[in-house]
Write a protein that holds these residues in place. Structure first.
Motif, PDB file in Angstrom:
ATOM      1  N   ILE A  56      -4.491  48.011  -3.280  1.00 45.42           N
ATOM      2  CA  ILE A  56      -4.443  47.250  -2.032  1.00 45.42           C
ATOM      3  C   ILE A  56      -3.009  46.945  -1.619  1.00 45.42           C
ATOM      4  O   ILE A  56      -2.645  47.029  -0.441  1.00 45.42           O
ATOM      5  N   LEU A  57      -2.170  46.611  -2.592  1.00 47.21           N
ATOM      6  CA  LEU A  57      -0.854  46.056  -2.292  1.00 47.21           C
ATOM      7  C   LEU A  57       0.277  47.080  -2.239  1.00 47.21           C
ATOM      8  O   LEU A  57       1.303  46.839  -1.588  1.00 47.21           O
ATOM      9  N   SER A  58       0.121  48.207  -2.897  1.00 48.05           N
ATOM     10  CA  SER A  58       1.234  49.163  -2.949  1.00 48.05           C
ATOM     11  C   SER A  58       1.661  49.670  -1.571  1.00 48.05           C
ATOM     12  O   SER A  58       2.874  49.863  -1.350  1.00 48.05           O
ATOM     13  N   PRO A  59       0.746  49.874  -0.600  1.00 55.74           N
ATOM     14  CA  PRO A  59       1.217  50.293   0.726  1.00 55.74           C
ATOM     15  C   PRO A  59       2.105  49.257   1.408  1.00 55.74           C
ATOM     16  O   PRO A  59       2.854  49.590   2.330  1.00 55.74           O
ATOM     17  N   HIS A  60       2.034  48.009   0.932  1.00 53.81           N
ATOM     18  CA  HIS A  60       2.827  46.924   1.517  1.00 53.81           C
ATOM     19  C   HIS A  60       4.067  46.611   0.674  1.00 53.81           C
ATOM     20  O   HIS A  60       4.763  45.626   0.930  1.00 53.81           O
ATOM     21  N   ARG A  61       4.316  47.450  -0.323  1.00 58.82           N
ATOM     22  CA  ARG A  61       5.475  47.290  -1.218  1.00 58.82           C
ATOM     23  C   ARG A  61       5.483  45.926  -1.903  1.00 58.82           C
ATOM     24  O   ARG A  61       6.529  45.300  -2.080  1.00 58.82           O
ATOM     25  N   ILE A  62       4.310  45.473  -2.277  1.00 54.52           N
ATOM     26  CA  ILE A  62       4.155  44.227  -3.026  1.00 54.52           C
ATOM     27  C   ILE A  62       3.866  44.588  -4.479  1.00 54.52           C
ATOM     28  O   ILE A  62       2.977  45.381  -4.773  1.00 54.52           O
ATOM     29  N   LYS A  63       4.641  44.020  -5.387  1.00 54.34           N
ATOM     30  CA  LYS A  63       4.498  44.341  -6.804  1.00 54.34           C
ATOM     31  C   LYS A  63       3.289  43.642  -7.412  1.00 54.34           C
ATOM     32  O   LYS A  63       2.976  42.494  -7.085  1.00 54.34           O
ATOM     33  N   VAL A  64       2.650  44.338  -8.340  1.00 52.19           N
ATOM     34  CA  VAL A  64       1.596  43.747  -9.157  1.00 52.19           C
ATOM     35  C   VAL A  64       2.150  43.552 -10.561  1.00 52.19           C
ATOM     36  O   VAL A  64       2.662  44.488 -11.177  1.00 52.19           O
ATOM     37  N   GLY A  65       2.065  42.312 -11.041  1.00 50.68           N
ATOM     38  CA  GLY A  65       2.486  42.002 -12.391  1.00 50.68           C
ATOM     39  C   GLY A  65       1.284  41.709 -13.266  1.00 50.68           C
ATOM     40  O   GLY A  65       0.173  41.475 -12.770  1.00 50.68           O
ATOM     41  N   VAL A  66       1.515  41.707 -14.583  1.00 47.98           N
ATOM     42  CA  VAL A  66       0.408  41.534 -15.518  1.00 47.98           C
ATOM     43  C   VAL A  66       0.849  40.673 -16.700  1.00 47.98           C
ATOM     44  O   VAL A  66       1.968  40.799 -17.185  1.00 47.98           O
ATOM     45  N   PRO A  67      -0.029  39.768 -17.158  1.00 52.97           N
ATOM     46  CA  PRO A  67       0.261  39.034 -18.391  1.00 52.97           C
ATOM     47  C   PRO A  67      -0.117  39.877 -19.607  1.00 52.97           C
ATOM     48  O   PRO A  67      -1.151  40.553 -19.607  1.00 52.97           O
ATOM     49  N   GLU A  90      -1.106  47.444 -24.565  1.00 56.27           N
ATOM     50  CA  GLU A  90      -1.547  46.747 -23.354  1.00 56.27           C
ATOM     51  C   GLU A  90      -0.518  46.919 -22.236  1.00 56.27           C
ATOM     52  O   GLU A  90      -0.867  47.139 -21.069  1.00 56.27           O
ATOM     53  N   THR A  91       0.746  46.841 -22.609  1.00 56.37           N
ATOM     54  CA  THR A  91       1.827  47.028 -21.639  1.00 56.37           C
ATOM     55  C   THR A  91       1.808  48.440 -21.067  1.00 56.37           C
ATOM     56  O   THR A  91       1.901  48.635 -19.844  1.00 56.37           O
ATOM     57  N   LYS A  92       1.686  49.428 -21.920  1.00 57.18           N
ATOM     58  CA  LYS A  92       1.676  50.825 -21.466  1.00 57.18           C
ATOM     59  C   LYS A  92       0.517  51.091 -20.520  1.00 57.18           C
ATOM     60  O   LYS A  92       0.664  51.770 -19.493  1.00 57.18           O
ATOM     61  N   GLU A  93      -0.662  50.592 -20.871  1.00 58.14           N
ATOM     62  CA  GLU A  93      -1.831  50.813 -20.020  1.00 58.14           C
ATOM     63  C   GLU A  93      -1.661  50.129 -18.664  1.00 58.14           C
ATOM     64  O   GLU A  93      -2.010  50.693 -17.617  1.00 58.14           O
ATOM     65  N   ALA A  94      -1.125  48.904 -18.687  1.00 60.18           N
ATOM     66  CA  ALA A  94      -0.914  48.173 -17.441  1.00 60.18           C
ATOM     67  C   ALA A  94       0.044  48.925 -16.521  1.00 60.18           C
ATOM     68  O   ALA A  94      -0.180  49.013 -15.307  1.00 60.18           O
ATOM     69  N   ASN A 147      -5.077  39.633 -14.035  1.00 62.86           N
ATOM     70  CA  ASN A 147      -5.397  40.067 -15.389  1.00 62.86           C
ATOM     71  C   ASN A 147      -5.447  41.597 -15.472  1.00 62.86           C
ATOM     72  O   ASN A 147      -5.667  42.284 -14.464  1.00 62.86           O
ATOM     73  N   PRO A 148      -5.234  42.156 -16.667  1.00 62.23           N
ATOM     74  CA  PRO A 148      -5.127  43.610 -16.802  1.00 62.23           C
ATOM     75  C   PRO A 148      -6.268  44.398 -16.174  1.00 62.23           C
ATOM     76  O   PRO A 148      -6.044  45.477 -15.608  1.00 62.23           O
ATOM     77  N   TYR A 149      -7.471  43.874 -16.243  1.00 60.69           N
ATOM     78  CA  TYR A 149      -8.633  44.579 -15.697  1.00 60.69           C
ATOM     79  C   TYR A 149      -8.490  44.863 -14.206  1.00 60.69           C
ATOM     80  O   TYR A 149      -8.997  45.868 -13.696  1.00 60.69           O
ATOM     81  N   TYR A 150      -7.767  43.984 -13.485  1.00 65.03           N
ATOM     82  CA  TYR A 150      -7.668  44.105 -12.041  1.00 65.03           C
ATOM     83  C   TYR A 150      -6.353  44.731 -11.551  1.00 65.03           C
ATOM     84  O   TYR A 150      -6.122  44.824 -10.344  1.00 65.03           O
ATOM     85  N   VAL A 151      -5.490  45.141 -12.461  1.00 63.01           N
ATOM     86  CA  VAL A 151      -4.191  45.667 -12.038  1.00 63.01           C
ATOM     87  C   VAL A 151      -4.354  46.874 -11.120  1.00 63.01           C
ATOM     88  O   VAL A 151      -3.739  46.955 -10.042  1.00 63.01           O
TER      89      VAL A 151
END
Length: 223
Positions: free
Chosen positions: A52-63, A79-83, A42-46
Motif C-alpha cells: 500500500i505504502l511503497s508507491p507513496h515512498r513511505i517506509k515500512v518498519g518492523v519490530p 526474522e530480520t532477513k524475512e522482514a 508486526n512482521p505478519y503485515y509488513v
C-alpha cells in the motif's frame, strides 16, 4: 517545532496483537493522508503494508524480537532477513534484557551486531525498555548499542510498562552524544509530550497516537 518537522520525526505504529487486515489498511490510508514518513507494523503485515505504502515512498518498519527480547540471536537474524524480503526498510530490535541483567555484555553486543549485519545498511534501532532498567543499566545498554554499530537507542516498546520520559531521553543523549539517534516511544500522546521529548534530545518518536499529537496544541505550534 512546526507541524511538518514533527511529522517527519514520527514513526506511526500499529502493533496491537489483534489488529486486523482492515485495521492495517485504514492505518496505511491515514499515513498517506497525513504524510508520515515511516510506519511500524508486526512482521505478519509488513508485506501488505509495503504494497500500500511503497508507491507513496513511505517506509515500512518492523519490530524484531518483539516484545520481550528473549529470542535467540539466530531467530532475530532470520526474522530480520524475512522482514526485509517482505519490504521492511527500518528495523527496531529489542535488546536481550535477560543477558543485560546477567551482565553478559558480550552476548548483548553480539546480538545487536548480528541484527545490524542482517539489516544490510538499513536504519537499525535498539529498544532497551527503560522502565525495566536501572540508571547504570540504561547507560551500559546505550554504550553497547553504539559499540555494536546500530543507529538509534530506543526507549521502550510501550508493552512492558512505563515509556519514554524526559529524564531517560536526556540520559541516553548524554551517553551517545549529539550525532547518534535517540527514539522516544511509549507514552508520547500529546503535542506537549512530543515537544518536551524532542527538547530533551529525541530525534525520532514512536507512537500509535500520531494523529492526536499533530492536531494538538495549535496555540503554540507554528503550522
Amino acid at each position: 517545532m512546526n507541524k511538518q518537522e514533527l511529522i517527519n520525526m514520527i514513526d506511526y505504529t500499529l502493533l496491537k496483537p489483534v489488529a486486523t487486515k482492515d485495521d492495517i489498511k485504514a492505518f496505511c490510508n491515514e499515513t498517506i493522508e497525513h504524510g508520515f514518513k515511516a510506519v511500524f507494523v508486526n512482521p505478519y503485515y509488513v508485506e501488505y503494508a509495503h504494497s500500500i505504502l511503497s508507491p507513496h515512498r513511505i517506509k515500512v518498519g518492523v519490530p524484531i524480537g518483539f516484545s520481550l527480547g528473549g529470542a535467540t540471536t539466530h531467530t532475530k537474524v532470520e526474522e530480520t532477513k524475512e522482514a526485509i524480503k517482505n519490504g521492511a526498510e527500518e528495523i527496531d530490535m529489542l535488546i536481550n534484557l535477560g543477558a543485560l541483567k546477567s551482565k553478559e555484555f558480550n552476548v548483548v553486543r553480539n546480538d545487536i551486531v548480528e541484527v545490524v549485519r542482517a539489516s544490510e545498511g538499513l536504519t537499525t534501532k535498539v529498544i532497551i525498555e527503560t522502565a525495566l532498567l536501572t540508571k547504570e543499566e540504561k547507560i551500559t545498554a546505550s554504550e553497547l548499542i553504539v559499540e555494536a554499530g546500530a543507529n538509534f537507542v530506543k526507549t521502550s516498546t510501550g508493552f512492558n510498562g512505563g515509556g519514554a520520559t524526559v529524564e531517560d531521553v536526556q540520559l541516553i543523549r548524554s551517553v551517545v552524544g549529539e550525532d547518534f539517534g535517540v527514539k522516544a516511544a511509549g507514552g508520547v500522546r500529546t503535542y506537549e509530550d512530543a515537544a518536551n521529548i524532542v527538547e530533551a534530545g529525541a530525534n525520532r518518536i514512536g507512537t500509535s497516537g500520531a494523529l492526536a499529537i499533530i492536531s494538538g496544541n495549535t496555540s503554540t505550534a507554528s503550522y
